[in-house]
Enzyme design. Structure first.
Site, PDB file in Angstrom:
ATOM      1  N   CYS A 217       0.718  -1.105   0.036  1.00  0.00           N
ATOM      2  CA  CYS A 217       0.069  -0.054   0.118  1.00  0.00           C
ATOM      3  C   CYS A 217       0.762   1.250   0.096  1.00  0.00           C
ATOM      4  CB  CYS A 217      -1.048   0.026   1.345  1.00  0.00           C
ATOM      5  SG  CYS A 217      -1.766  -1.384   1.581  1.00  0.00           S
TER       6      CYS A 217
HETATM    7  N1  GLN Z   1      -1.363  -6.422   4.766  1.00  0.00           N
HETATM    8  C1  GLN Z   1      -2.176  -5.321   4.511  1.00  0.00           C
HETATM    9  C2  GLN Z   1      -3.501  -5.618   3.665  1.00  0.00           C
HETATM   10  O1  GLN Z   1      -3.662  -6.683   2.992  1.00  0.00           O
HETATM   11  C3  GLN Z   1      -1.480  -4.163   3.894  1.00  0.00           C
HETATM   12  C4  GLN Z   1      -0.915  -4.461   2.400  1.00  0.00           C
HETATM   13  C5  GLN Z   1      -0.015  -3.420   1.963  1.00  0.00           C
HETATM   14  O2  GLN Z   1       0.632  -2.530   2.589  1.00  0.00           O
HETATM   15  N2  GLN Z   1       0.041  -3.661   0.743  1.00  0.00           N
HETATM   16  O3  GLN Z   1      -4.406  -4.819   3.472  1.00  0.00           O
END
Ligand code: GLN
Length: 249
Positions: A2
């Site tokens: 994210c």
């Molecule tokens: N693990 C978290 C999710 O799946 C954050 C993922 C991320 O940082 N891409 O929402």
């Protein structure tokens, strides 16, 4: 993984950060520059939480769709002005659901929270820490994801009256001990201060006398953007920026 951002300063349209700036979240969604091996695009949803002028509780808008595909967003973001906001785009970790409620920001009262990263070995590795939470907290998780569980851990400490920085550093230490190798870039604001960590992912800050903007990736080519080194805690208000190595925070 994210990408997320938080801003405190004079009121500006949300459009600036979500869509308008050259490397706004809508661009980082399909062409991020610094994912550090944690995914390729951020197309599994997005969200924004903002404090309307004078409000102490934020308004939140989330979606499970890619940020560029929301036809209502351009007009909504152009018409919405705020001086305190947190926004995120999501790349779902494998095995975690792509649903609106898994998109950040997570909220509780005046808090807005986002997590960029992954808890290694989730859910088993977090079972012990989660087991210390009130059962009602577990029954009201937004989604069955590591990020929602991390917010429950932070939220419990905030509700107990802990300062935000202490709530974040304690959760970081406990989760790192329980799940070594986790990537834990957390971002938290109550509209008056920003608390953020760097543990495995990128973060940059643009700090001025009257405003502060924290983002996974710089939103434009302003040379004043500073990278936040890995393993740090950032605490910022407009005009005041504090970076502390996590071991010493
Ligand atoms: N693990 C978290 C999710 O799946 C954050 C993922 C991320 O940082 N891409 O929402």
């Amino acid at each position: 993984m994210c990408r997320h951002l938080a801003y405190l300063g004079s009121p500006v349209p949300l459009e600036r950060f979500l869509l308008g700036l050259p490397h706004a979240l809508a661009v980082q969604a399909w062409a991020p520059r610094d994912m550090r091996g944690g995914g390729t695009v951020n197309a599994d949803g997005f969200g924004a939480g903002w404090f309307p002028p004078g409000a102490t509780v934020p308004v939140r808008y989330r979606s499970a769709m890619p940020i560029w595909s929301d036809a209502a967003l351009p007009a909504l973001a152009a018409a919405t002005t705020s001086g305190a906001l947190l926004a995120a785009i999501r790349s779902a970790t494998v095995g975690m659901p792509v649903v609106e409620t898994a998109a950040a920001p997570f909220t509780d009262g005046h808090w807005l929270f986002s997590h960029n990263g992954v808890v290694k070995g989730w859910p088993g590795s977090l079972a012990g820490l989660a087991g210390e939470l009130p059962i009602e907290d577990l029954l009201t998780l937004d989604a069955p994801t590591d990020s929602a569980a991390l917010f429950a851990l932070v939220r419990a400490r905030l509700r107990a009256g802990w300062p935000a920085a202490k709530a974040v550093t304690t959760v970081l230490a406990e989760v790192t001990a329980a799940a070594p190798g986790s990537r834990l870039n957390l971002l938290l604001t109550d509209g008056t201060q920003i608390v953020a960590s760097t543990l495995g992912h990128s973060l940059h800050v643009l700090a001025g006398p009257d405003a502060v903007l924290v983002a996974s990736e710089p939103l434009d080519d302003d040379p004043a953007w500073q990278p936040v080194p890995d393993g740090h805690l950032l605490v910022a208000t407009p005009g005041a920026l504090d970076l502390t190595p996590l071991g010493a925070a």
